[in-house]
Motif scaffolding. Structure first.
Motif, PDB file in Angstrom:
ATOM      1  N   SER B   9       0.839  -1.199   0.000  1.00 18.78           N
ATOM      2  CA  SER B   9       0.000   0.000   0.000  1.00 18.78           C
ATOM      3  C   SER B   9       0.880   1.258   0.000  1.00 18.78           C
ATOM      4  CB  SER B   9      -0.928  -0.003   1.209  1.00 18.78           C
ATOM      5  OG  SER B   9      -0.178  -0.113   2.406  1.00 18.78           O
ATOM      6  N   HIS B  10       2.046   1.144   0.597  1.00 21.95           N
ATOM      7  CA  HIS B  10       3.001   2.248   0.599  1.00 21.95           C
ATOM      8  C   HIS B  10       4.404   1.691   0.370  1.00 21.95           C
ATOM      9  CE1 HIS B  10      -0.305   3.980   2.975  1.00 21.95           C
ATOM     10  NE2 HIS B  10       0.089   5.133   2.510  1.00 21.95           N
ATOM     11  N   GLN B  11       5.215   2.465  -0.355  1.00 20.74           N
ATOM     12  CA  GLN B  11       6.613   2.071  -0.574  1.00 20.74           C
ATOM     13  C   GLN B  11       7.440   3.340  -0.683  1.00 20.74           C
ATOM     14  OE1 GLN B  11       7.641  -1.500  -1.819  1.00 20.74           O
ATOM     15  NE2 GLN B  11       9.622  -0.765  -1.140  1.00 20.74           N
ATOM     16  N   ILE B  12       8.509   3.386   0.092  1.00 15.90           N
ATOM     17  CA  ILE B  12       9.444   4.507   0.012  1.00 15.90           C
ATOM     18  C   ILE B  12      10.784   3.944  -0.432  1.00 15.90           C
ATOM     19  CG2 ILE B  12      10.611   6.361   1.264  1.00 15.90           C
ATOM     20  CD1 ILE B  12       8.268   6.314   3.253  1.00 15.90           C
ATOM     21  N   ILE B  13      11.324   4.510  -1.516  1.00 22.97           N
ATOM     22  CA  ILE B  13      12.614   4.018  -2.006  1.00 22.97           C
ATOM     23  C   ILE B  13      13.477   5.188  -2.444  1.00 22.97           C
ATOM     24  CG2 ILE B  13      11.752   1.776  -2.786  1.00 22.97           C
ATOM     25  CD1 ILE B  13      11.672   2.905  -5.591  1.00 22.97           C
ATOM     26  N   ASP B  14      14.745   4.895  -2.590  1.00 23.62           N
ATOM     27  CA  ASP B  14      15.681   5.907  -3.078  1.00 23.62           C
ATOM     28  C   ASP B  14      15.705   5.931  -4.594  1.00 23.62           C
ATOM     29  OD1 ASP B  14      17.917   5.072  -0.396  1.00 23.62           O
ATOM     30  OD2 ASP B  14      16.567   6.798  -0.570  1.00 23.62           O
ATOM     31  N   PRO B  81      15.325   2.036 -13.593  1.00 23.80           N
ATOM     32  CA  PRO B  81      15.407   2.598 -12.249  1.00 23.80           C
ATOM     33  C   PRO B  81      14.308   3.632 -12.011  1.00 23.80           C
ATOM     34  CG  PRO B  81      16.914   3.735 -13.713  1.00 23.80           C
ATOM     35  CD  PRO B  81      16.202   2.705 -14.543  1.00 23.80           C
ATOM     36  N   THR B  82      14.028   3.903 -10.758  1.00 24.19           N
ATOM     37  CA  THR B  82      13.021   4.911 -10.424  1.00 24.19           C
ATOM     38  C   THR B  82      13.614   6.313 -10.491  1.00 24.19           C
ATOM     39  OG1 THR B  82      13.584   4.520  -8.111  1.00 24.19           O
ATOM     40  CG2 THR B  82      11.598   3.434  -8.961  1.00 24.19           C
ATOM     41  N   ALA B  83      12.709   7.283 -10.724  1.00 25.11           N
ATOM     42  CA  ALA B  83      13.077   8.697 -10.762  1.00 25.11           C
ATOM     43  C   ALA B  83      12.139   9.450  -9.817  1.00 25.11           C
ATOM     44  CB  ALA B  83      12.944   9.238 -12.172  1.00 25.11           C
ATOM     45  N   LEU B  84      12.540  10.667  -9.443  1.00 26.72           N
ATOM     46  CA  LEU B  84      11.739  11.451  -8.498  1.00 26.72           C
ATOM     47  C   LEU B  84      10.311  11.643  -8.988  1.00 26.72           C
ATOM     48  CD1 LEU B  84      14.305  14.224  -7.475  1.00 26.72           C
ATOM     49  CD2 LEU B  84      13.645  12.198  -6.160  1.00 26.72           C
ATOM     50  N   GLU B  85      10.158  11.837 -10.300  1.00 26.31           N
ATOM     51  CA  GLU B  85       8.820  12.103 -10.866  1.00 26.31           C
ATOM     52  C   GLU B  85       7.927  10.868 -10.895  1.00 26.31           C
ATOM     53  OE1 GLU B  85      11.713  12.631 -12.453  1.00 26.31           O
ATOM     54  OE2 GLU B  85      11.649  11.840 -14.510  1.00 26.31           O
ATOM     55  N   ASP B  86       8.470   9.740 -10.482  1.00 25.60           N
ATOM     56  CA  ASP B  86       7.641   8.533 -10.395  1.00 25.60           C
ATOM     57  C   ASP B  86       6.829   8.504  -9.100  1.00 25.60           C
ATOM     58  OD1 ASP B  86      10.314   6.588 -11.868  1.00 25.60           O
ATOM     59  OD2 ASP B  86       8.685   7.676 -12.835  1.00 25.60           O
ATOM     60  N   SER B  87       7.095   9.424  -8.201  1.00 24.40           N
ATOM     61  CA  SER B  87       6.325   9.484  -6.954  1.00 24.40           C
ATOM     62  C   SER B  87       4.865   9.773  -7.275  1.00 24.40           C
ATOM     63  CB  SER B  87       6.869  10.588  -6.041  1.00 24.40           C
ATOM     64  OG  SER B  87       8.172  10.280  -5.596  1.00 24.40           O
ATOM     65  N   VAL B  89       0.533   7.797  -6.662  1.00 28.91           N
ATOM     66  CA  VAL B  89      -0.231   6.600  -6.299  1.00 28.91           C
ATOM     67  C   VAL B  89      -0.523   5.849  -7.589  1.00 28.91           C
ATOM     68  CG1 VAL B  89      -2.298   5.677  -5.220  1.00 28.91           C
ATOM     69  CG2 VAL B  89      -1.264   7.771  -4.328  1.00 28.91           C
ATOM     70  N   TYR B  90      -0.221   4.582  -7.595  1.00 24.16           N
ATOM     71  CA  TYR B  90      -0.446   3.743  -8.767  1.00 24.16           C
ATOM     72  C   TYR B  90      -1.643   2.831  -8.493  1.00 24.16           C
ATOM     73  CZ  TYR B  90       3.982   5.440 -10.504  1.00 24.16           C
ATOM     74  OH  TYR B  90       4.989   6.259 -10.961  1.00 24.16           O
ATOM     75  N   PHE B  91      -2.629   2.949  -9.370  1.00 20.48           N
ATOM     76  CA  PHE B  91      -3.842   2.145  -9.224  1.00 20.48           C
ATOM     77  C   PHE B  91      -3.856   1.040 -10.274  1.00 20.48           C
ATOM     78  CE2 PHE B  91      -6.342   4.288  -6.068  1.00 20.48           C
ATOM     79  CZ  PHE B  91      -5.916   5.599  -6.099  1.00 20.48           C
ATOM     80  N   CYS B  92      -4.126  -0.139  -9.794  1.00 22.53           N
ATOM     81  CA  CYS B  92      -4.364  -1.270 -10.680  1.00 22.53           C
ATOM     82  C   CYS B  92      -5.878  -1.385 -10.873  1.00 22.53           C
ATOM     83  CB  CYS B  92      -3.825  -2.541 -10.042  1.00 22.53           C
ATOM     84  SG  CYS B  92      -4.172  -4.044 -10.963  1.00 22.53           S
ATOM     85  N   ALA B  93      -6.285  -1.841 -12.040  1.00 21.97           N
ATOM     86  CA  ALA B  93      -7.705  -2.035 -12.308  1.00 21.97           C
ATOM     87  C   ALA B  93      -7.874  -3.240 -13.219  1.00 21.97           C
ATOM     88  CB  ALA B  93      -8.312  -0.799 -12.949  1.00 21.97           C
ATOM     89  N   GLY B 107      -4.808   1.211  -4.432  1.00 23.11           N
ATOM     90  CA  GLY B 107      -3.652   2.016  -4.808  1.00 23.11           C
ATOM     91  C   GLY B 107      -2.401   1.658  -4.047  1.00 23.11           C
ATOM     92  N   SER B 108      -1.263   1.874  -4.683  1.00 24.01           N
ATOM     93  CA  SER B 108       0.055   1.731  -4.046  1.00 24.01           C
ATOM     94  C   SER B 108       0.729   3.092  -4.114  1.00 24.01           C
ATOM     95  CB  SER B 108       0.917   0.705  -4.786  1.00 24.01           C
ATOM     96  OG  SER B 108       0.409  -0.589  -4.650  1.00 24.01           O
ATOM     97  N   LYS B 109       0.972   3.653  -2.936  1.00 26.81           N
ATOM     98  CA  LYS B 109       1.597   4.975  -2.890  1.00 26.81           C
ATOM     99  C   LYS B 109       3.107   4.802  -2.932  1.00 26.81           C
ATOM    100  CE  LYS B 109       1.832   9.322  -0.363  1.00 26.81           C
ATOM    101  NZ  LYS B 109       1.374  10.088   0.821  1.00 26.81           N
ATOM    102  N   LEU B 110       3.714   5.339  -3.981  1.00 26.68           N
ATOM    103  CA  LEU B 110       5.165   5.234  -4.155  1.00 26.68           C
ATOM    104  C   LEU B 110       5.798   6.593  -3.910  1.00 26.68           C
ATOM    105  CD1 LEU B 110       7.682   3.660  -5.087  1.00 26.68           C
ATOM    106  CD2 LEU B 110       7.167   4.416  -7.419  1.00 26.68           C
ATOM    107  N   THR B 111       6.770   6.615  -3.016  1.00 29.71           N
ATOM    108  CA  THR B 111       7.537   7.829  -2.753  1.00 29.71           C
ATOM    109  C   THR B 111       8.988   7.560  -3.109  1.00 29.71           C
ATOM    110  OG1 THR B 111       6.064   8.459  -0.951  1.00 29.71           O
ATOM    111  CG2 THR B 111       8.209   9.546  -1.038  1.00 29.71           C
TER     112      THR B 111
END
Lengths: 114, 113
Positions: B9-14, B81-87, B89-93, B107-111
């Motif tokens: 539901s939440h993920q924080i990564i560098d 790789p992830t970028a800052l602008e990828d922060s 909420v990603y919704f699957c449907a 939703g999965s909130k990505l920071t």
């Protein structure tokens, strides 16, 4: 291309008053129109849908009529409640169009005050 | 009603790390989607998937993004790789048919830091 336009970003109303949220669309295909409601920190949930011209569809006190002549699918309610405060998205599925994706408008935040 | 489950539901990564967002769609559904939503804003289509293949993807679906659904398992969105602008909420449907109702997960909130 296919698109959905919602003209109001924020609508603020007092409880008990009527509301209309505007939605117009563009597509060259036969349209399916939807209204989704999203409460804070929740998933969008389907509120209404229609593909039939000039037929009113209703759910939970909300109603909308698809008018193909004006490419509109406005959402209405005769008396808003505090619990109706949420983000409302109009969405288009252009049946026959590529990808079968749902195209969302920018959303209208409805804020109902006591 | 039918439920679409999303993990985490939440993920924080560098920034620069890889992330995989998992979606367990409704069991008899055939069409799968990912949408991106930046706080309180528009739901933006990323990609849809049917019969093991990507059907359509938007400009937001960068080369760093990929989706798959190995038999009987989750429908995943990987960003590497992830970028800052990828922060966001990603919704699957998911839905059963071409014109069916689309059911969304929570939703999965990505920071990305």
């Amino acid at each position: 291309g296919d698109s959905v336009t919602q003209t109001e970003g924020l609508v603020t109303l007092t409880k008990g008053l009527p509301v209309m949220l505007n939605c117009t669309y563009q597509t060259t295909y036969s349209p399916f129109l939807f209204w989704y409601v999203q409460h804070l920190n929740e998933a969008p949930k389907l509120l209404l849908k229609s593909s039939t011209d000039n037929k009113r569809t209703e759910h939970q006190g909300f109603y909308a009529t698809l008018h193909k002549s004006s490419s509109s699918f406005h959402l209405q309610k005769s008396s808003v409640q505090l619990s109706d405060s949420a983000l409302y998205f109009c969405a288009l599925s252009p049946y026959g169009g590529s990808g079968n994706k749902l195209i969302f408008g920018t959303g209208t935040l409805l804020s109902v005050k006591p | 009603g039918p439920k679409v489950l999303q993990i985490p539901s939440h993920q924080i990564i560098d920034m620069g790390q890889m992330v995989t967002l998992n979606c367990d769609p409704v069991s008899n559904h055939l069409y799968f989607y990912w949408y991106k939503q930046i706080l309180g804003q528009q739901m933006e289509f990323l990609v849809n998937f049917y019969n093991g293949k990507v059907m359509e993807k938007s400009k937001l679906f960068k080369d760093q993004f990929s989706v798959e659904r190995p038999d009987g398992s989750y429908f995943t969105l990987k960003i590497q790789p992830t970028a800052l602008e990828d922060s966001a909420v990603y919704f699957c449907a998911s839905k059963t048919t071409n014109t069916g109702q689309l059911y969304f997960g929570e939703g999965s909130k990505l920071t990305v830091l």
